[in-house]
Design a protein around this motif. Structure first.
Motif, PDB file in Angstrom:
ATOM      1  N   TYR A   1      -3.780  -8.194  -8.162  1.00  0.00           N
ATOM      2  CA  TYR A   1      -5.170  -8.260  -7.714  1.00  0.00           C
ATOM      3  C   TYR A   1      -5.302  -7.593  -6.345  1.00  0.00           C
TER       4      TYR A   1
ATOM      5  N   LYS B   1      -6.687  -0.093  -3.668  1.00  0.00           N
ATOM      6  CA  LYS B   1      -6.871   1.287  -4.150  1.00  0.00           C
ATOM      7  C   LYS B   1      -8.281   1.700  -4.086  1.00  0.00           C
TER       8      LYS B   1
ATOM      9  N   GLY C   1      -4.829  -3.888  -6.607  1.00  0.00           N
ATOM     10  CA  GLY C   1      -6.015  -3.288  -7.205  1.00  0.00           C
ATOM     11  C   GLY C   1      -7.164  -3.157  -6.218  1.00  0.00           C
TER      12      GLY C   1
END
Length: 66
Positions: free
Chosen positions: A60, A66, A63
């Motif tokens: 998480y 990014k 993610g």
């Protein structure tokens, strides 16, 4: 660094984290172990749940970065 190199580094970090968690916790309450005679059975259900939660949090956070 190529995309594949980053993936391998990420996989290595994940394995290191799993190894550290595994060595810190070992057998948690809730892990199923059964021993009778020559037969022994061990199913680390709570350890699996803890590792799953930690990996979910790591993915998480990665993610979101990014």
């Amino acid at each position: 660094m190529t995309g594949m190199g980053k993936v391998f580094i990420l996989i290595g970090v994940i394995f290191i984290v799993i190894g550290l968690i595994w060595s810190m916790f070992g057998k948690l309450p809730g892990d199923i172990s059964f021993k009778k005679g020559n037969v022994s059975f061990y199913f680390p259900i709570m350890t699996s749940i803890v590792v799953s939660i930690v990996l979910s949090l790591i993915f998480y956070v990665i993610g979101k970065l990014k």
